[in-house]
Design a protein around this motif. Structure first.
Motif, short mmCIF file in Angstrom:
data_model
loop_
_atom_site.label_atom_id
_atom_site.label_comp_id
_atom_site.label_asym_id
_atom_site.label_seq_id
_atom_site.Cartn_x
_atom_site.Cartn_y
_atom_site.Cartn_z
N LYS A 169 0.87 -1.17 0.00
CA LYS A 169 0.00 0.00 0.00
C LYS A 169 0.90 1.22 0.00
N MET A 170 0.38 2.36 -0.41
CA MET A 170 1.23 3.54 -0.55
C MET A 170 0.59 4.74 0.12
N ILE A 171 1.42 5.50 0.84
CA ILE A 171 1.01 6.80 1.37
C ILE A 171 1.58 7.86 0.44
N LEU A 172 0.74 8.81 0.05
CA LEU A 172 1.18 9.94 -0.77
C LEU A 172 1.02 11.20 0.07
N HIS A 173 2.15 11.84 0.39
CA HIS A 173 2.12 13.02 1.27
C HIS A 173 2.52 14.27 0.49
N SER A 174 1.83 15.37 0.78
CA SER A 174 2.13 16.65 0.14
C SER A 174 1.73 17.78 1.08
N ASP A 175 1.93 19.01 0.62
CA ASP A 175 1.41 20.15 1.38
C ASP A 175 -0.06 20.37 0.98
N GLN A 176 -0.63 21.49 1.43
CA GLN A 176 -2.04 21.76 1.15
C GLN A 176 -2.22 22.69 -0.05
N GLY A 177 -1.30 22.60 -1.01
CA GLY A 177 -1.42 23.41 -2.22
C GLY A 177 -2.73 23.15 -2.95
N SER A 178 -3.14 24.12 -3.75
CA SER A 178 -4.46 24.06 -4.38
C SER A 178 -4.63 22.84 -5.27
N VAL A 179 -3.58 22.45 -6.01
CA VAL A 179 -3.71 21.29 -6.88
C VAL A 179 -3.74 20.00 -6.07
N TYR A 180 -2.84 19.89 -5.08
CA TYR A 180 -2.82 18.70 -4.23
C TYR A 180 -4.16 18.51 -3.51
#
Length: 283
Positions: A185-196
């Motif tokens: 399984k995979m976790i995808l982490h990012s900031d709260q940018g509009s595209v994300y």
């Protein structure tokens, strides 16, 4: 004194300096043929100086690891520090200061705040976008990096401001790669940018991908990716001298190869991401 010996008697110069003539002639004899230990010291100082000129954004530990990777020459960190100190070698890169955490995310939870056990590829991917200019043209580069070995597994570049497709294209390439490891399984982490945070982006994610986000205004929640973004810009312009003489897209592709296959990483005990992955496969 050596320069003056052609104009004045050596006996007079030695008397003025308060040294024996035999000492002067001994020093002159060995000046052109230094002792092996001295020659070795000078050669090593020269080696670190040459690597610093090529990679000025890095300090002695990274330079030491890069020299070991490229040449097989192994120096202890204290000796590497000594050579760099004598040569006046210091990293020229600017380092970012710690920022106070912001408010918790309201879109997806921050799964990186828990103690994750990452023991294989593509279990946890972090992503971010960084921007830079070359010859007055604004570029945006979106990266997807595997936290297991700090390998950049997908990237996309655009010369258009606010181009959502760098995020989408990078994600699609990542999901294609993920098919080679269906067991994780995979976790995808990012900031709260509009595209994300957009519905269109997150609807592309299959069920096996768990979404994670940093707290608002808290780059330290994605510290590894933020750090890499800083190093990338330093290395692109200080070390690899991206000038736009070649297509920038090609220069970025070349840098990704350098990053994954030729760049020692501190967090991997100065292995490259590729070396770490191959060692894991062998094990």
């Amino acid at each position: 004194m050596l320069e003056l010996s052609g104009e004045f008697p050596v006996k007079l110069l030695c008397k003025t300096m308060g040294i024996n003539r035999s000492s002067f002639y001994y020093w002159k004899k060995h000046l052109g043929t230094p002792a092996p230990r001295t020659k070795n010291l000078l050669d090593n100082i020269q080696l670190f100086t040459e690597y610093h000129l090529k990679y000025p954004s890095h300090g002695y530990r990274w330079l030491n690891a890069k020299i070991r990777l490229d040449t097989g020459a192994a120096f202890s960190d204290p000796y590497a520090h000594k050579y760099c100190r004598i040569a006046g070698v210091k990293s020229k890169a600017k380092h970012y200061k710690y920022k106070k955490p912001g408010d918790p995310g309201r879109i997806f939870p921050n799964l990186l705040s828990a103690e994750l056990s990452i023991d294989g590829p593509l279990q946890c991917i972090v992503s971010d976008m960084t921007a830079f200019c070359v010859k007055g043209i604004h570029y945006e580069l979106t990266l997807y990096m595997d936290l297991w070995n700090n390998e950049i597994v997908s990237h996309a570049l655009s010369a258009k401001r606010g181009d959502r497709m760098t995020y989408i294209s990078g994600l699609e390439n990542l999901l294609e790669l993920k098919k080679t490891h269906p067991e994780y399984k995979m976790i995808l982490h990012s900031d709260q940018g509009s595209v994300y945070a957009s519905k269109a982006y997150n609807e592309l994610l299959p069920m096996y991908v768990n979404r994670s986000m940093s707290r608002a205004g808290t780059p330290t929640d994605n510290a590894t990716m933020e750090s890499i973004n800083g190093w990338i810009k330093a290395e692109l312009f200080m070390d690899l001298h991206v000038t736009g003489e070649k297509p920038v897209e090609q220069e970025i592709d070349d840098y990704i190869v350098f990053f994954n296959e030729e760049r020692p990483a501190y967090s991997l005990n100065y292995l490259t991401p590729k070396q770490y992955r191959e060692a894991h496969v062998v094990a």
